[in-house]
Design a protein around this motif. Structure first.
Motif, PDB file in Angstrom:
ATOM      1  N   LEU A   3      33.323  34.587  27.176  1.00  0.00           N
ATOM      2  CA  LEU A   3      33.819  33.636  27.814  1.00  0.00           C
ATOM      3  C   LEU A   3      35.289  33.681  27.410  1.00  0.00           C
ATOM      4  O   LEU A   3      36.194  33.298  28.750  1.00  0.00           O
ATOM      5  CB  LEU A   3      33.367  32.036  27.282  1.00  0.00           C
ATOM      6  N   GLU A   5      36.847  36.467  26.977  1.00  0.00           N
ATOM      7  CA  GLU A   5      37.261  37.720  27.674  1.00  0.00           C
ATOM      8  C   GLU A   5      37.496  37.326  29.272  1.00  0.00           C
ATOM      9  O   GLU A   5      38.219  37.917  29.968  1.00  0.00           O
ATOM     10  CB  GLU A   5      36.147  38.624  27.834  1.00  0.00           C
ATOM     11  N   ASN A   6      37.012  36.249  29.686  1.00  0.00           N
ATOM     12  CA  ASN A   6      37.127  35.712  30.962  1.00  0.00           C
ATOM     13  C   ASN A   6      38.241  34.614  30.958  1.00  0.00           C
ATOM     14  O   ASN A   6      37.889  33.761  32.101  1.00  0.00           O
ATOM     15  CB  ASN A   6      35.802  35.090  31.550  1.00  0.00           C
ATOM     16  N   ASP A   7      39.016  34.518  30.236  1.00  0.00           N
ATOM     17  CA  ASP A   7      40.205  33.507  30.057  1.00  0.00           C
ATOM     18  C   ASP A   7      39.771  31.964  30.044  1.00  0.00           C
ATOM     19  O   ASP A   7      40.309  31.156  30.531  1.00  0.00           O
ATOM     20  CB  ASP A   7      41.098  33.736  31.374  1.00  0.00           C
ATOM     21  N   CYS A   8      38.440  31.781  29.515  1.00  0.00           N
ATOM     22  CA  CYS A   8      37.902  30.501  29.198  1.00  0.00           C
ATOM     23  C   CYS A   8      38.373  29.894  27.932  1.00  0.00           C
ATOM     24  O   CYS A   8      38.265  30.876  26.897  1.00  0.00           O
ATOM     25  CB  CYS A   8      36.249  30.277  29.298  1.00  0.00           C
ATOM     26  N   SER A  89      29.434  40.668  30.469  1.00  0.00           N
ATOM     27  CA  SER A  89      30.780  39.730  30.590  1.00  0.00           C
ATOM     28  C   SER A  89      31.197  39.763  32.235  1.00  0.00           C
ATOM     29  O   SER A  89      31.916  38.892  32.360  1.00  0.00           O
ATOM     30  CB  SER A  89      31.885  40.579  30.026  1.00  0.00           C
ATOM     31  N   LYS A  90      30.846  40.540  32.903  1.00  0.00           N
ATOM     32  CA  LYS A  90      31.030  40.457  34.314  1.00  0.00           C
ATOM     33  C   LYS A  90      30.140  39.517  35.038  1.00  0.00           C
ATOM     34  O   LYS A  90      30.634  38.568  35.831  1.00  0.00           O
ATOM     35  CB  LYS A  90      30.789  41.877  34.941  1.00  0.00           C
ATOM     36  N   HIS A  93      31.592  35.999  34.303  1.00  0.00           N
ATOM     37  CA  HIS A  93      32.805  35.657  35.158  1.00  0.00           C
ATOM     38  C   HIS A  93      32.241  35.491  36.470  1.00  0.00           C
ATOM     39  O   HIS A  93      32.621  34.569  36.948  1.00  0.00           O
ATOM     40  CB  HIS A  93      33.612  37.266  35.136  1.00  0.00           C
ATOM     41  N   ASP A  94      31.245  36.327  37.046  1.00  0.00           N
ATOM     42  CA  ASP A  94      30.772  35.863  38.484  1.00  0.00           C
ATOM     43  C   ASP A  94      30.023  34.709  38.534  1.00  0.00           C
ATOM     44  O   ASP A  94      30.269  34.109  39.387  1.00  0.00           O
ATOM     45  CB  ASP A  94      29.719  37.010  38.847  1.00  0.00           C
ATOM     46  N   ILE A  96      30.895  31.872  36.668  1.00  0.00           N
ATOM     47  CA  ILE A  96      32.074  31.046  36.742  1.00  0.00           C
ATOM     48  C   ILE A  96      32.814  30.855  37.979  1.00  0.00           C
ATOM     49  O   ILE A  96      32.924  29.743  38.634  1.00  0.00           O
ATOM     50  CB  ILE A  96      33.149  31.503  35.344  1.00  0.00           C
ATOM     51  N   VAL A  97      32.949  31.867  38.752  1.00  0.00           N
ATOM     52  CA  VAL A  97      33.421  31.806  39.966  1.00  0.00           C
ATOM     53  C   VAL A  97      32.823  31.192  41.038  1.00  0.00           C
ATOM     54  O   VAL A  97      33.048  30.368  41.790  1.00  0.00           O
ATOM     55  CB  VAL A  97      33.864  33.307  40.396  1.00  0.00           C
TER      56      VAL A  97
END
Length: 110
Positions: A3, A5-8, A89-90, A93-94, A96-97
């Motif tokens: 999280l 790593e994904n700017d959370c 991690s991807k 990220h996906d 979250i988006v």
């Protein structure tokens, strides 16, 4: 770690349904990643409690099961998305988006 790593900003974590709900009610996060299998309750039960208390909270369910009935139940209960284990991690990220955009389809690890 994924999280972050994904700017959370991670503002809390629970190790059970009870501790998770306490943290969520105290911190009022925008986004929750919620495992369906918890040591003391079902994540589906906790989903209902969270949505009743904080209806605008975005909740992404995390599960190793691609069971269609579980997915339907969670979506009907207010889940905004799914991550299927194992994930990267991807994938986080996906998810979250997609959850923020309102796309509630499961995300499977390729």
């Amino acid at each position: 770690m994924m999280l972050q790593e994904n700017d959370c900003d991670v503002i809390g974590e629970g190790t059970s349904g009870k501790s998770g709900l306490e943290v969520i009610l105290k911190t009022r996060p925008q986004l929750v990643f919620l495992d369906i299998m918890l040591p003391d309750c079902s994540g589906l039960e906790l989903l209902e409690s969270i949505k009743n208390a904080l209806p605008s909270t975005t909740i992404v369910m995390v599960t190793a099961s691609n069971d269609a009935e579980t997915i339907r139940t969670a979506l009907a209960g207010g889940a905004s998305g799914f991550i299927l284990k194992p994930f990267s991690s991807k994938t986080v990220h996906d998810s979250i988006v997609k959850a923020v955009a309102g796309d509630r389809k499961p995300i499977a690890q390729p």
